[in-house]
Design a protein around this motif. Structure first.
Motif, mmCIF file in Angstrom:
data_model
loop_
_atom_site.group_PDB
_atom_site.id
_atom_site.type_symbol
_atom_site.label_atom_id
_atom_site.label_comp_id
_atom_site.label_asym_id
_atom_site.label_seq_id
_atom_site.Cartn_x
_atom_site.Cartn_y
_atom_site.Cartn_z
ATOM 1 N N VAL A 10 15.004 -0.677 4.929
ATOM 2 C CA VAL A 10 13.731 -0.730 4.220
ATOM 3 C C VAL A 10 13.816 0.081 2.935
ATOM 4 N N ALA A 11 13.326 -0.488 1.850
ATOM 5 C CA ALA A 11 13.223 0.265 0.597
ATOM 6 C C ALA A 11 11.807 0.101 0.069
ATOM 7 N N VAL A 12 11.277 1.116 -0.548
ATOM 8 C CA VAL A 12 9.952 1.015 -1.150
ATOM 9 C C VAL A 12 10.115 1.038 -2.653
ATOM 10 N N MET A 13 9.546 0.033 -3.316
ATOM 11 C CA MET A 13 9.572 0.022 -4.770
ATOM 12 C C MET A 13 8.162 0.024 -5.308
ATOM 13 N N ASP A 20 0.079 3.344 -14.627
ATOM 14 C CA ASP A 20 -0.732 3.210 -15.841
ATOM 15 C C ASP A 20 -2.194 3.543 -15.610
ATOM 16 N N ARG A 21 -2.614 3.578 -14.380
ATOM 17 C CA ARG A 21 -4.051 3.677 -14.100
ATOM 18 C C ARG A 21 -4.429 4.986 -13.437
ATOM 19 N N GLY A 22 -3.679 6.019 -13.707
ATOM 20 C CA GLY A 22 -4.062 7.345 -13.213
ATOM 21 C C GLY A 22 -3.399 7.699 -11.902
ATOM 22 N N LYS A 23 -3.518 8.980 -11.573
ATOM 23 C CA LYS A 23 -2.835 9.546 -10.414
ATOM 24 C C LYS A 23 -3.356 8.965 -9.100
ATOM 25 N N ASP A 24 -4.692 8.837 -8.980
ATOM 26 C CA ASP A 24 -5.261 8.312 -7.734
ATOM 27 C C ASP A 24 -4.742 6.905 -7.455
ATOM 28 N N TYR A 25 -4.696 6.109 -8.519
ATOM 29 C CA TYR A 25 -4.260 4.720 -8.346
ATOM 30 C C TYR A 25 -2.796 4.685 -7.899
ATOM 31 N N ALA A 26 -1.942 5.453 -8.571
ATOM 32 C CA ALA A 26 -0.519 5.502 -8.219
ATOM 33 C C ALA A 26 -0.344 5.970 -6.775
ATOM 34 N N PHE A 27 -1.106 6.980 -6.380
ATOM 35 C CA PHE A 27 -1.012 7.514 -5.023
ATOM 36 C C PHE A 27 -1.451 6.473 -3.996
ATOM 37 N N SER A 28 -2.528 5.749 -4.310
ATOM 38 C CA SER A 28 -3.018 4.734 -3.368
ATOM 39 C C SER A 28 -1.990 3.609 -3.210
ATOM 40 N N VAL A 29 -1.343 3.238 -4.309
ATOM 41 C CA VAL A 29 -0.330 2.176 -4.255
ATOM 42 C C VAL A 29 0.876 2.642 -3.439
ATOM 43 N N ARG A 31 0.920 4.945 -1.022
ATOM 44 C CA ARG A 31 0.566 4.997 0.398
ATOM 45 C C ARG A 31 0.475 3.592 1.002
ATOM 46 N N HIS A 32 -0.041 2.658 0.196
ATOM 47 C CA HIS A 32 -0.107 1.255 0.613
ATOM 48 C C HIS A 32 1.307 0.741 0.917
ATOM 49 N N GLU A 33 2.247 0.974 -0.012
ATOM 50 C CA GLU A 33 3.611 0.475 0.175
ATOM 51 C C GLU A 33 4.310 1.169 1.342
ATOM 52 N N LEU A 34 4.022 2.451 1.541
ATOM 53 C CA LEU A 34 4.627 3.168 2.670
ATOM 54 C C LEU A 34 4.146 2.601 4.006
ATOM 55 N N GLU A 35 2.902 2.140 4.033
ATOM 56 C CA GLU A 35 2.388 1.521 5.264
ATOM 57 C C GLU A 35 3.157 0.220 5.551
ATOM 58 N N HIS A 36 3.404 -0.592 4.506
ATOM 59 C CA HIS A 36 4.241 -1.788 4.714
ATOM 60 C C HIS A 36 5.623 -1.379 5.239
ATOM 61 N N ALA A 37 6.184 -0.322 4.661
ATOM 62 C CA ALA A 37 7.523 0.132 5.078
ATOM 63 C C ALA A 37 7.516 0.549 6.548
ATOM 64 N N LEU A 101 -4.032 -5.875 5.430
ATOM 65 C CA LEU A 101 -5.268 -5.193 5.830
ATOM 66 C C LEU A 101 -4.979 -3.715 6.122
ATOM 67 N N LEU A 102 -3.962 -3.455 6.927
ATOM 68 C CA LEU A 102 -3.649 -2.068 7.288
ATOM 69 C C LEU A 102 -3.158 -1.276 6.082
ATOM 70 N N ALA A 103 -2.407 -1.916 5.200
ATOM 71 C CA ALA A 103 -1.882 -1.212 4.017
ATOM 72 C C ALA A 103 -3.001 -0.889 3.025
ATOM 73 N N TYR A 104 -3.921 -1.819 2.806
ATOM 74 C CA TYR A 104 -5.038 -1.538 1.886
ATOM 75 C C TYR A 104 -5.969 -0.461 2.456
ATOM 76 N N VAL A 105 -6.159 -0.489 3.771
ATOM 77 C CA VAL A 105 -6.988 0.565 4.387
ATOM 78 C C VAL A 105 -6.313 1.934 4.203
ATOM 79 N N GLU A 106 -5.003 1.974 4.362
ATOM 80 C CA GLU A 106 -4.262 3.226 4.179
ATOM 81 C C GLU A 106 -4.378 3.706 2.724
ATOM 82 N N GLY A 107 -4.299 2.750 1.795
ATOM 83 C CA GLY A 107 -4.481 3.101 0.376
ATOM 84 C C GLY A 107 -5.864 3.677 0.136
#
Ligand SMILES: [Zn+2]
Length: 219
Positions: A10-13, A20-29, A31-37, A101-107
């Protein structure tokens, strides 16, 4: 995923746009990707578990036999719970509603408390929702069709965040945002040519579909 050869890794990219959209946005993305991982790692573990079981049989399986054998095992193994089963079957049929669904909720739960606490259309004039609200909208949109067990797990995750993590003031903000979003999705938007009116129309278009509204009303 393949059934023979080496187990997948598994790799997360996270693309540059996420930053580009601020720290909160980057962090949410992230966490979302880590949930997929996390979901992929679970699938790889289950694949390894099945292989250990299948190897005991001693017969060499063709790719199709292996796929069918694994899929059968997924639907009846006692070591797989309903959420894991939905994730595995979703991967098999390329239906991503459960993992999204689970990844967006985690984000959402990773950044809501860091974002704006008083809902306002003025926060949406760029055409983007605040980071947490973006994740919540997408949970409703992309999570549509996820099985009951996954919906229940997603709602339980939000409830746990709300009741056990948020302060009383943040819980009030959460409630206010959900009401605000439901109102945007249900009320006919204004037709003037102002920035605020066009942001309201855009928000209405995103939030008015039934799957999104149904999801918001469950919160
Ligand atoms: Zn995703």
């Amino acid at each position: 995923m393949t059934l023979d050869a080496g187990l997948p890794t598994v790799a997360v990219m996270v693309g540059g746009k996420a930053f580009d959209r601020g720290k909160d946005y980057a962090f949410s993305v992230l966490r979302h990707e880590l949930e997929h991982a996390r979901h992929f790692e679970m699938m790889i573990d289950k694949l390894a578990e099945w292989r250990r079981d299948a190897a005991k049989g001693g017969t060499k399986l063709t790719a199709e036999q292996a796929r069918a054998g694994f899929d059968r095992w997924v639907t009846k193994s006692k070591s797989i719970d309903k959420v894991q089963q939905a994730l595995l079957l979703g991967e098999q049929t390329q239906n991503h509603a459960s993992t999204e669904l689970l990844a967006y909720v985690e984000g959402f739960v990773s950044v809501f408390h860091l974002g704006p606490q008083v809902p306002s259309i003025s926060l949406m004039l760029t055409g983007d929702f605040p980071a947490a609200i973006h994740q919540l909208w997408k949970a409703g949109e992309k999570g549509y069709g996820a099985p009951d067990a996954v919906r229940k797990a997603a709602l339980a995750r939000i409830k746990d965040y709300r009741d056990n993590f948020l302060s009383e003031r943040e819980r009030g903000a959460f409630r206010a945002w959900v009401t605000f979003l439901i109102d945007l999705g249900t009320q006919k938007p204004p037709q003037e040519q102002t920035d605020e009116a066009s942001a309201t129309r855009l928000a209405h278009a995103r939030l008015s579909p039934k799957p999104v509204l149904d999801f918001l009303k469950q919160l």
